[in-house]
Enzyme design. Structure first.
Site, PDB file in Angstrom:
ATOM      1  N   HIS A 296       9.852  23.665 101.368  1.00 55.72           N
ATOM      2  CA  HIS A 296       9.136  24.570 100.450  1.00 55.72           C
ATOM      3  C   HIS A 296       7.634  24.262 100.379  1.00 55.72           C
ATOM      4  O   HIS A 296       6.873  25.022  99.803  1.00 55.72           O
ATOM      5  CB  HIS A 296       9.715  24.478  99.030  1.00 55.72           C
ATOM      6  CG  HIS A 296      11.148  24.896  98.936  1.00 55.72           C
ATOM      7  ND1 HIS A 296      11.588  26.123  99.379  1.00 55.72           N
ATOM      8  CD2 HIS A 296      12.238  24.251  98.456  1.00 55.72           C
ATOM      9  CE1 HIS A 296      12.900  26.215  99.179  1.00 55.72           C
ATOM     10  NE2 HIS A 296      13.318  25.101  98.629  1.00 55.72           N
TER      11      HIS A 296
ATOM     12  N   ASP B 265      19.537  25.206 105.134  1.00 51.56           N
ATOM     13  CA  ASP B 265      19.534  24.908 103.699  1.00 51.56           C
ATOM     14  C   ASP B 265      19.911  26.172 102.907  1.00 51.56           C
ATOM     15  O   ASP B 265      19.664  27.291 103.362  1.00 51.56           O
ATOM     16  CB  ASP B 265      18.128  24.449 103.299  1.00 51.56           C
ATOM     17  CG  ASP B 265      18.050  23.865 101.905  1.00 51.56           C
ATOM     18  OD1 ASP B 265      18.051  22.632 101.780  1.00 51.56           O
ATOM     19  OD2 ASP B 265      17.961  24.648 100.938  1.00 51.56           O
TER      20      ASP B 265
ATOM     21  N   HIS C 281      18.503  27.284 100.375  1.00 53.38           N
ATOM     22  CA  HIS C 281      17.264  27.968  99.968  1.00 53.38           C
ATOM     23  C   HIS C 281      16.410  28.315 101.185  1.00 53.38           C
ATOM     24  O   HIS C 281      16.407  27.579 102.179  1.00 53.38           O
ATOM     25  CB  HIS C 281      16.460  27.072  99.017  1.00 53.38           C
ATOM     26  CG  HIS C 281      17.235  26.611  97.820  1.00 53.38           C
ATOM     27  ND1 HIS C 281      17.895  25.394  97.792  1.00 53.38           N
ATOM     28  CD2 HIS C 281      17.487  27.222  96.641  1.00 53.38           C
ATOM     29  CE1 HIS C 281      18.508  25.263  96.612  1.00 53.38           C
ATOM     30  NE2 HIS C 281      18.290  26.358  95.906  1.00 53.38           N
TER      31      HIS C 281
ATOM     32  N   ASP D 244      22.801  21.752 100.655  1.00 49.93           N
ATOM     33  CA  ASP D 244      23.119  22.453  99.407  1.00 49.93           C
ATOM     34  C   ASP D 244      23.799  23.792  99.712  1.00 49.93           C
ATOM     35  O   ASP D 244      24.216  24.500  98.801  1.00 49.93           O
ATOM     36  CB  ASP D 244      21.885  22.638  98.509  1.00 49.93           C
ATOM     37  CG  ASP D 244      20.638  23.021  99.262  1.00 49.93           C
ATOM     38  OD1 ASP D 244      20.733  23.361 100.468  1.00 49.93           O
ATOM     39  OD2 ASP D 244      19.546  22.992  98.650  1.00 49.93           O
TER      40      ASP D 244
HETATM   41 ZN    ZN Z   1      17.784  23.768  99.162  1.00 47.63          ZN
END
Ligand code: ZN
Length: 233
Positions: free
Chosen positions: A46, A83, A85, A170
């Protein structure tokens, strides 16, 4: 979460995470190792140029990609991000760059709420950013389909010299932040797809860098499955 964030604020830890990724790139690019897994935190995908975001400080995988190009003179780098996200920081870093192909599977309605399929890159980089948003409950079959239908053809066209993985777990079942249902066997299958691409195009060179994964027991099991597959055991 609080503990992770607190640890992540230690600058020396953030630098060690990047250094670990770069050491793995060196080891793989010099032939010392065929592939490597970096058990590093904080995660990085991120992070862009604006400080901490989503527990990320330095974009480990993005720095590793550019380092491989500059230090080891590799032309094309593939980054595979599984991931839960979206890797918005990584997308940002290479959005107009045709030398880095970024492929991401993720939940569209989760943080950071980016990663729609129509974001394909811009300028010379158009076509080198592939987002495959997936729904709640995504299981092994669905995420594997995304890899075989979208990643494999694009990678075969791109012919990467090195493959990097933003290995976030995740997306595993029972994660505290995610709501996908990928199993440890599923991560082994995703690993095999990536290894097959690397075997065809990049002398089997794969550097996998840990991203998310917030169920400690589940994270350990998924990483074990991933690393065993990388080791061919
Ligand atoms: Zn993540």
């Amino acid at each position: 979460m609080a503990l992770i964030a607190e640890q992540a604020h230690d600058e020396s830890i953030c630098r060690l995470a990047v250094s670990g990724a770069l050491a793995a790139v060196d080891a793989v690019c010099t032939g010392e190792m065929m592939n490597a897994f970096c058990a590093v935190r904080p995660p990085g995908h991120h992070a862009s140029d604006g400080g901490e975001y989503g527990l990320c400080f330095y974009n480990n995988v993005a720095v590793a990609a550019r380092y491989a190009q500059k230090k080891h003179k590799l032309a094309r780098i593939l980054i595979v991000d599984w991931d839960y996200h979206h890797g918005d920081g990584t997308e940002w870093a290479f959005y107009d760059d045709p030398t880095v192909l970024f492929f991401s599977t993720h939940a569209l309605d989760a943080f950071p709420r980016t990663g729609s399929a129509d974001k394909t890159g811009k300028g010379k980089g158009d076509g080198f950013n592939i987002n495959v948003p997936l729904p709640r409950g995504t299981d092994d079959k669905r995420i594997l389909n995304a890899f075989t239908e979208h990643l494999v053809p694009a990678a075969n066209k791109f012919r990467p010299d090195l493959v990097l993985i933003s290995a976030g777990f995740d997306s595993r079942k029972d994660d505290l932040l995610g709501d996908f249902a990928v199993t440890d066997a599923g991560f082994a299958e995703l690993t095999k797809v990536v290894m097959s691409i690397a075997a065809t195009h990049s002398r089997s060179r794969v550097v996998s860098i840990l991203e998310g994964g917030y169920n400690a027991e589940g994270l350990a099991l998924a990483v074990e499955s991933h690393v065993k597959t990388l080791l061919g055991t």
